[in-house]
Design an enzyme around this catalytic site. Structure first.
Site, PDB file in Angstrom:
ATOM      1  N   ASN A 210       0.853  -1.188   0.000  1.00 45.27           N
ATOM      2  CA  ASN A 210       0.000   0.000   0.000  1.00 45.27           C
ATOM      3  C   ASN A 210       0.890   1.239   0.000  1.00 45.27           C
ATOM      4  O   ASN A 210       1.744   1.386   0.851  1.00 45.27           O
ATOM      5  CB  ASN A 210      -0.886  -0.013   1.257  1.00 45.27           C
ATOM      6  CG  ASN A 210      -1.970   1.029   1.187  1.00 45.27           C
ATOM      7  OD1 ASN A 210      -1.806   2.071   0.564  1.00 45.27           O
ATOM      8  ND2 ASN A 210      -3.080   0.750   1.830  1.00 45.27           N
ATOM      9  N   HIS A 462     -11.209   1.337   4.164  1.00 42.91           N
ATOM     10  CA  HIS A 462     -10.209   0.401   3.674  1.00 42.91           C
ATOM     11  C   HIS A 462     -10.875  -0.524   2.659  1.00 42.91           C
ATOM     12  O   HIS A 462     -12.053  -0.850   2.781  1.00 42.91           O
ATOM     13  CB  HIS A 462      -9.663  -0.404   4.853  1.00 42.91           C
ATOM     14  CG  HIS A 462      -8.519  -1.296   4.480  1.00 42.91           C
ATOM     15  ND1 HIS A 462      -7.333  -0.799   3.996  1.00 42.91           N
ATOM     16  CD2 HIS A 462      -8.384  -2.641   4.511  1.00 42.91           C
ATOM     17  CE1 HIS A 462      -6.514  -1.810   3.756  1.00 42.91           C
ATOM     18  NE2 HIS A 462      -7.138  -2.932   4.060  1.00 42.91           N
TER      19      HIS A 462
END
Length: 1126
Positions: A210, A462
């Site tokens: 990420n 998320h």
């Protein structure tokens, strides 16, 4: 137990904020949409990002009831409950009876033993906190959330739980007999230890790293990668060994897919995002998966044209539906075939995917005010709908989890329960979703391939994906870097949304089940047609990958492995950086001017910490050809004035120690480096000689020579001197080092420091070195004795002035403000130049006589754009103040404008950009009106009259504020212009029509706007465009009469005008009008704030650009917020 008030959940959540408690919280907390902690900061970090999803076992749940007596007499700031245990963990409730610096009860769940837990502890819980209403149980205030508790956030909850005024009101029922009842429902799941977890070993797959806010992209890329037909097509896109991944989307995607297929650890996506042209932080801020999916597929489709894989995107993802309108009373039917790559399905009001498809094909009746205009048949009752001609092999369903709430004027997330099947049959009910033209021989039976999940609320959260790559019963969860095996229940049922009910584990008192809203739910589904699955889930192996790609990526992998090994063994090694005379000669006057050397540019050795230093000297002898007996090493030291100099030679005892021990002695910062200066002496014949014995009296000095005419500083060598000696004694030696005549007069200066300012002082040649406080490692700069008559042309006559210049010099790139991307010229300036110095130099470069006509604007280092506000005249002291960005980053860019009047004069004026619309001409004239700040709107209008041609000399003007094609304000003529903003709103000036000047008592002045109506899956959205205008309507006037006047005013041809529909719109909802309707009856209210939201709307069915009408300039254009630039 229910919420206190019957308002929607989202609405209630807006009233509070979840935070770890802090005694220092000041003022009210900001609002967020839902009680997900991750919404507070949208960045996806591993700790908060996927809280719920790290939990992998069935939860253990329990209820704790806390009875607090004498509540109103509590005089402590905070109060803890007794400790209770759930899931093997100790918890307690923390309350602030008088609020945590707010007028609300503050309440948190706290990890009771956080102070004694081992480093790195973490635990996850879903929980609710409640204050029981002892009079009416249904008025109990209850709030729930979830959190990953850890060392930094050992408590979590609600700072604004409920108003203190309600809590302490004896009539409200929260305090009975001065007793308060608090309930905590806590459910705990065990957490996997992901530090030691190996995704490849456990699952055979690897994750994606990420970049900070790119989990939305990672979930999509994993889904696309696990469609092997798509992966194979990407591998077959032509690329060459000369391509660079960061500049080629095909190569970057090939590289990413190869690494996902063959790497053992998680893969970075930076190459790919750079190939998209995303290289600044804000590139990652606004994208959602659906937009990215569409834009990426469009981009790949374009890149595949003319290659062996042309058409792959269409083959996989493209389906077609038919939009139809069929008249009921006449024989007329209109159809339009459209393609789609994904379908947006409603979640609100639909229990499952089938209900959404039913809604998608629902027939809409066009009747009454909403009749259909059927060419030669006029307005007719009709049926309108959508049917599918064909579905694609890979069906992508976007679930509309985010919707605009008109009542609350905000986006909300819909967490309702919404089911989706493992097998989806789109031929059900005799093919009710299919059009008559559909090929019924194709069996539209689909099996679920992936579920993309959003966990969180509308402001952040998320993303992760559940995928079954080979369509077996085994599902996998791809959550950024982690891949875990999951069962079908986790992938399907647990992603339906809705509420989660957790049973009590301790039977007995108050055994109602716990209910928690599930903020994690599916928002995109990918289905694969069963009849195509063998073709789509195909084998992809190395032969599908171009040889140059295999070679490149294997080499990359080997280099990465070398780096990994290097890093893994770093704790066993010390880096020794060895500076020599040659480094000083090479760097001083070129790379550096102060101190002696840049240690990052000298020879370094990677040596095992256990190696004795004497053995290292042998290594140096081999590498540099300097025998051990000729080496003497000096250790560097950082002085209090922040300079860094050789301090003393290593002792024989130190040289007998290991490298690691020596590094620890020399370096208090505990990094892995040891910095040394290697002293090597040469005799008269330049042959190496052993270093002379150094006694306490000896001082090692370094010498720099300055040439004022060449503006050049260079290193000339080093000498040992006696502390009792004087500079006079070494003048001949210095002249020799400099190549001067032996009797050349020279002046000496000591370079003392350069931070925060330069300190360089003349050295008294007659005083001893000890008296002048000279010590080992000091730097003496010298130059020829200045001669005023020959040095008049010299900018910096002596060493201190030159070093001052070097310290402060700054190259500034100047750009014209109207061309902010291009450097126009560069100037060498000084950081301590005054405002006047800077504008004078710019004016000089531009051959401008008056520097006060230069206006400068600073640069925003993050957006790479000019800052919105220019620098006011003499408002900053020095150049450095113009270049500093947020007190830390120094920019080297300034933007300039050449004004027509001096800046001090301009600052007393207000400039307004006004679009003047002539009464009869089509084109608007853009005017820049400049007036003194105390002026009024009336002064602006008078100024406009001097600049434009009016339809008649006595015409009256007005000034309007226009925003998004609506008129928001008519400015009163007496309003001061100083606070009028023309940056975001358009200012429009126009003549006041004669009919508006003589309004009758029953006449109305109404707003008239153009609009188009888009129907997406039976949801109407009104989009305004063009130029809005005012119209007088008279009492009793019909729409037909009003239409005739509008057509004349806008000069629209009959054929075009006949296609327009007319509607009364209030708050964006159209109510269509008949020709016979009396228009004034709709516009009864006068002078209401927000009048722009009630208007007569002119609906255009076709939005393709036509010729300009004088009231419909500047049609609204659309721009996709997600862009892939390359």
């Amino acid at each position: 137990m229910t919420m206190m008030t019957p308002q929607p959940l989202d609405q209630q959540e807006d009233e509070e904020m979840l935070v770890p408690h802090s005694d220092l919280v000041e003022g009210p907390q900001p609002l967020v949409e839902g009680p997900q902690p991750m919404e507070v900061a949208p960045a996806d970090n591993d700790n908060a990002g996927s809280v719920e999803n790290q939990a992998n076992e069935e939860p253990q749940a329990s209820r704790f009831t806390w009875t607090i007596e004498n509540f109103s007499r509590l005089n402590m700031k905070k109060l803890y409950s007794d400790v209770f245990t759930v899931g093997g963990y100790k918890w307690r409730v923390l309350i602030f009876p008088k609020g945590n610096n707010v007028d609300f009860l503050s309440m948190y769940l706290d990890v009771a033993d956080s102070a004694t837990l081992p480093y790195g502890w973490s635990r996850y819980a879903q929980f609710s906190l409640a204050v029981v209403n002892q009079m009416h149980n249904k008025l109990t205030v209850k709030k729930d959330t979830q959190h990953q508790f850890n060392q930094r956030e050992s408590d979590w909850g609600f700072t604004s739980f409920m108003p203190l005024s309600d809590l302490y009101d004896p009539n409200k029922g929260y305090l009975m007999n001065d007793t308060c009842l608090v309930e905590a429902d806590v459910a705990v799941r065990k957490v996997i230890d992901y530090w030691a977890y190996d995704s490849k070993k456990e699952t055979g797959y690897v994750g994606l790293k990420n970049q900070g806010a790119t989990c939305y992209m990672n979930s999509l890329l994993q889904t696309l990668y696990h469609i092997p037909y798509f992966r194979k097509a990407v591998y077959h896109m032509p690329t060459t060994e000369n391509d660079i991944p960061t500049g080629s989307i095909p190569l970057a995607l090939q590289s990413l897919f190869y690494k996902l297929q063959y790497n053992d650890t998680s893969v970075a996506t930076k190459e790919l995002t750079k190939s998209f042209g995303w290289d600044t932080y804000d590139s990652f801020m606004q994208h959602d998966v659906q937009e990215l999916n569409r834009v990426l597929c469009e981009k790949l489709e374009d890149k595949m044209k003319g290659t062996v894989v042309e058409g792959t995107i269409q083959k996989l993802f493209e389906g077609h539906h038919m939009n139809y309108i069929e008249c009921i009373n006449v024989d007329f039917k209109s159809t339009r075939k459209e393609s789609f790559y994904d379908l947006q399905l409603d979640v609100k009001g639909c229990k499952d995917v089938y209900a959404s498809f039913d809604k998608y094909v629902e027939v809409e009746c066009l009747e009454g005010d909403n009749k259909y205009h059927a060419e030669e048949h006029g307005l007719q009752d009709a049926k309108k709908g959508v049917l599918f001609i064909d579905f694609p092999p890979v069906l992508q369903l976007q679930l509309k989890r985010f919707e605009y709430d008109f009542m609350r004027d905000t986006m909300v997330k819909i967490n309702d329960r919404y089911e989706f099947p493992l097998e989806l049959d789109l031929d059900r009910d005799n093919g009710k979703y299919l059009s008559p033209d559909a090929d019924r021989s194709v069996r539209n039976l689909y099996t679920l391939h992936s579920v993309l999940v959003h966990s969180g609320g509308v402001h952040g959260g998320h993303y992760y994906a559940f995928i079954r790559p080979t369509l077996t019963d085994q599902w996998y969860k791809f959550d950024d870097e982690r891949v875990t095996k999951e069962d079908v229940k986790r992938a399907l049922e647990e992603q339906y949304g809705g509420e989660e009910e957790l049973p009590q584990t301790n039977p007995g008192y108050n055994n109602t089940p716990f209910k928690f809203t599930k903020y994690s739910n599916a928002y995109m589904l990918v289905y694969i047609r069963v009849s195509d699955k063998d073709k789509i889930i195909c084998d992809v192996d190395e032969k599908d990958i171009a040889e140059h790609l295999r070679i490149r990526l294997k080499k990359e992998q080997e280099e990465k492995e070398d780096k990994r090994r290097y890093k893994a063994q770093a704790h066993l090694y010390t880096i020794i950086k060895v500076a020599r005379d040659g480094d000083l000669r090479e760097q001083i006057g070129k790379d550096i001017y102060f101190d002696l050397v840049d240690h990052d540019k000298v020879r370094n050795f990677r040596i095992q910490k256990q190696m004795p230093f004497n053995l290292f000297k042998e290594e140096v002898a081999k590498e540099l050809g300097i025998p051990v007996q000729f080496q003497r090493f000096w250790i560097w030291a950082k002085r209090q004035n922040h300079t860094y100099r050789p301090n003393r030679p290593l002792t024989a005892q130190e040289e007998a120690q290991t490298v690691g021990t020596l590094r620890e002695v020399s370096n208090k910062a505990h990094n892995a480096e040891l910095k040394l200066f290697l002293e090597v002496e040469r005799g008269p014949d330049l042959q190496l000689v052993p270093p002379p014995e150094k006694i306490k009296e000896d001082i090692l000095l370094f010498f720099k020579l300055y040439d004022p005419h060449k503006e050049e500083l260079r290193y000339v060598g080093r000498l040992f001197v006696k502390s009792t000696g004087k500079p006079l004694e070494i003048l001949m030696k210095l002249n020799e080092l400099a190549g001067f005549a032996p009797d050349q007069e020279i002046e000496l200066f000591e370079e003392i420091k350069f931070e925060p300012s330069v300190m360089c002082e003349r050295l008294d040649k007659r005083a001893s070195f000890r008296f002048s406080q000279i010590e080992d490692g000091d730097i003496i700069c010298f130059q020829k004795w200045p001669h005023p008559e020959t040095d008049e042309q010299v900018r910096f006559p002596d060493v201190p002035s030159y070093l001052e210049y070097v310290k402060n010099r700054q190259i500034v790139h100047f750009r014209a403000l109207e061309r902010p991307k291009e450097d126009e010229f560069c100037l060498e300036l000084a950081k301590n130049h005054t405002y006047d110095d800077v504008v004078e130099r710019v004016a000089q470069h531009l051959s401008l006589d008056d520097p006060s006509k230069i206006r400068l604007t600073p640069h925003n280092c993050y957006s790479q754009q000019p800052k919105p506000n220019p620098i006011k005249y003499r408002s900053v002291d020095h150049l450095i103040d113009m270049l500093v960005h947020y007190n830390q980053v120094i920019s080297d860019i300034l933007y300039y404008e050449v004004l027509d009047i001096p800046l001090p004069e301009l600052q007393c004026l207000k400039t307004l950009k006004v679009a003047f619309h002539h009464a009869t001409k089509d084109e608007a004239t853009i005017l820049n009106i400049r007036l003194p700040k105390p002026s009024t709107v009336g002064d602006v209008l008078n100024e406009i009259k001097t600049k434009v041609e009016l339809s008649q000399p006595n015409a009256e003007l007005r000034l309007l504020e226009v925003f998004y094609h609506k008129i928001y304000k008519i400015f009163p003529t007496h309003e001061k212009i100083e606070n009028i903003n023309d940056q975001y709103w358009t200012l429009r000036a126009e003549e006041i029509p004669e009919e508006e000047k003589n309004l009758g008592p029953h006449d109305r002045l109404i707003h008239v706007y153009h609009f188009t109506k888009e129907t997406a899956q039976n949801q109407v959205q009104v989009q305004n465009f063009g130029e809005p205008f005012f119209l007088v309507i008279h009492e009793g006037e019909t729409l037909a009469e009003v239409k005739a006047r509008i057509q004349k005013k806008l000069q629209v041809p009959d054929e075009e005008f006949s296609k327009w529909k007319f509607a009364f719109l209030s708050l964006g909802r159209p109510e269509y009008l008949e020709d016979s309707d009396i228009v004034s009856t709709r516009f009864q209210r006068r002078d209401v704030y927000g009048a722009w939201e009630q208007y007569l709307g002119l609906e255009h069915s076709d939005t393709t650009p036509k010729r300009s009408y004088n009231a419909s300039q500047n049609r609204h254009t659309f721009e996709k917020p997600v862009k892939i630039y390359n």
